[in-house]
Design a protein around this motif. Structure first.
Motif, mmCIF file in Angstrom:
data_model
loop_
_atom_site.group_PDB
_atom_site.id
_atom_site.type_symbol
_atom_site.label_atom_id
_atom_site.label_comp_id
_atom_site.label_asym_id
_atom_site.label_seq_id
_atom_site.Cartn_x
_atom_site.Cartn_y
_atom_site.Cartn_z
ATOM 1 N N ARG A 1 0.472 0.948 -6.628
ATOM 2 C CA ARG A 1 0.361 0.149 -5.404
ATOM 3 C C ARG A 1 1.436 0.528 -4.380
ATOM 4 O O ARG A 1 2.100 -0.326 -3.816
ATOM 5 N N GLU B 1 7.391 -2.466 2.079
ATOM 6 C CA GLU B 1 6.403 -1.490 2.555
ATOM 7 C C GLU B 1 7.011 -0.582 3.620
ATOM 8 O O GLU B 1 6.765 0.616 3.636
ATOM 9 N N ARG B 2 7.811 -1.149 4.520
ATOM 10 C CA ARG B 2 8.444 -0.334 5.576
ATOM 11 C C ARG B 2 9.456 0.627 4.975
ATOM 12 O O ARG B 2 9.559 1.776 5.398
ATOM 13 N N VAL C 1 -5.970 1.974 -1.134
ATOM 14 C CA VAL C 1 -5.575 1.810 0.262
ATOM 15 C C VAL C 1 -6.347 2.836 1.078
ATOM 16 O O VAL C 1 -6.391 4.021 0.730
ATOM 17 N N ALA D 1 2.094 2.491 0.947
ATOM 18 C CA ALA D 1 3.027 2.639 2.077
ATOM 19 C C ALA D 1 3.784 3.961 1.980
ATOM 20 O O ALA D 1 4.086 4.583 2.999
ATOM 21 N N PRO E 1 -3.058 2.443 8.422
ATOM 22 C CA PRO E 1 -3.613 1.859 7.199
ATOM 23 C C PRO E 1 -4.688 0.837 7.583
ATOM 24 O O PRO E 1 -4.460 0.001 8.460
ATOM 25 N N GLU F 1 7.588 3.487 3.535
ATOM 26 C CA GLU F 1 7.147 4.398 4.587
ATOM 27 C C GLU F 1 8.290 5.310 5.030
ATOM 28 O O GLU F 1 8.110 6.524 5.160
ATOM 29 N N THR G 1 -6.255 -1.026 5.213
ATOM 30 C CA THR G 1 -6.180 -2.084 4.206
ATOM 31 C C THR G 1 -4.702 -2.340 3.925
ATOM 32 O O THR G 1 -3.836 -1.590 4.369
ATOM 33 N N ARG G 2 -4.434 -3.372 3.168
ATOM 34 C CA ARG G 2 -3.043 -3.665 2.810
ATOM 35 C C ARG G 2 -2.467 -2.493 2.028
ATOM 36 O O ARG G 2 -3.128 -1.933 1.152
ATOM 37 N N GLU G 3 -1.215 -2.156 2.325
ATOM 38 C CA GLU G 3 -0.600 -0.967 1.732
ATOM 39 C C GLU G 3 -0.137 -1.178 0.288
ATOM 40 O O GLU G 3 0.236 -0.224 -0.375
ATOM 41 N N ASN G 4 -0.155 -2.400 -0.192
ATOM 42 C CA ASN G 4 0.333 -2.652 -1.546
ATOM 43 C C ASN G 4 -0.803 -2.941 -2.529
ATOM 44 O O ASN G 4 -0.616 -3.615 -3.533
ATOM 45 N N GLU G 5 -1.968 -2.405 -2.272
ATOM 46 C CA GLU G 5 -3.115 -2.540 -3.167
ATOM 47 C C GLU G 5 -3.285 -1.274 -3.996
ATOM 48 O O GLU G 5 -2.698 -0.242 -3.690
#
Length: 179
Positions: free
Chosen positions: A137, A63-64, A172, A140, A163, A67, A165-169
């Motif tokens: 998904r 995720e980072r 988001v 990020a 964010p 980003e 919510t979780r960034e891998n959904e």
């Protein structure tokens, strides 16, 4: 995934590391070639493999990395889509108009591509809620692009991106606020 995005990922890796790192990343990802045609559409699995392997190689969470890649993308995206950007837009206005102007152009001009859908709600004159929707998904990446837009518009010190919510959904929720 559109080949232009994968080629920008290649440039990101080469800029942050070097060309040999890109070649090693492609090899470890199990892909047959390190070259991607700009106007071809590739399986999303290629991007997942590259980002996942990059996370393993660097120790930086996927995720980072997304980003950071999103932040890196902005100058190129702004160059490609400059004809859709109105004078006087700032970060918030750019985000509000991305779905119609930029994503609409991508859907018209590059059949087979599937940019995420952005539902943007203006909460106050200083705050937006962005609902990112994509089966990829990769929320990020959207968070990174928003941060990159703030840098592009010289508002990085003024814009807060969070964010919710979780960034891998697939969905988001991202809050963008001017301090």
């Amino acid at each position: 995934m559109h080949g232009s995005i994968i080629n920008l990922l290649k440039r990101f890796v080469q800029t942050q590391y070097d060309h040999s790192t890109w070649l090693r990343l492609v090899e470890l990802s199990g892909l047959s070639s390190a070259d991607f045609e700009m106007n071809e559409v590739y399986p999303d699995a290629h991007m997942y493999a590259l980002v996942g392997q990059a996370a393993l190689m660097t120790g930086i969470p996927a995720e980072r990395l997304q980003e950071k890649f999103g932040e890196f993308l902005v100058p190129d995206l702004m160059l490609v889509y400059k004809r859709y950007v109105q004078p006087g837009w700032d970060t918030l206005a750019m985000i509000e108009n991305t779905e119609e102007a930029m994503h609409g152009a991508v859907r018209r001009d590059a059949p087979g591509t599937r940019p995420p859908t952005l539902h943007v709600t203006r909460l106050t004159d200083k705050e937006l809620e962005v609902r990112y929707e994509s089966e990829r998904r990769m929320g990020a990446l959207a968070v990174g692009i928003i941060r990159g837009l703030a840098v592009y518009f010289d508002e990085a010190d003024e814009i807060e991106v969070e964010p919710l919510t979780r960034e891998n959904e697939e969905q988001v929720i991202i809050r963008v606020r001017r301090r």
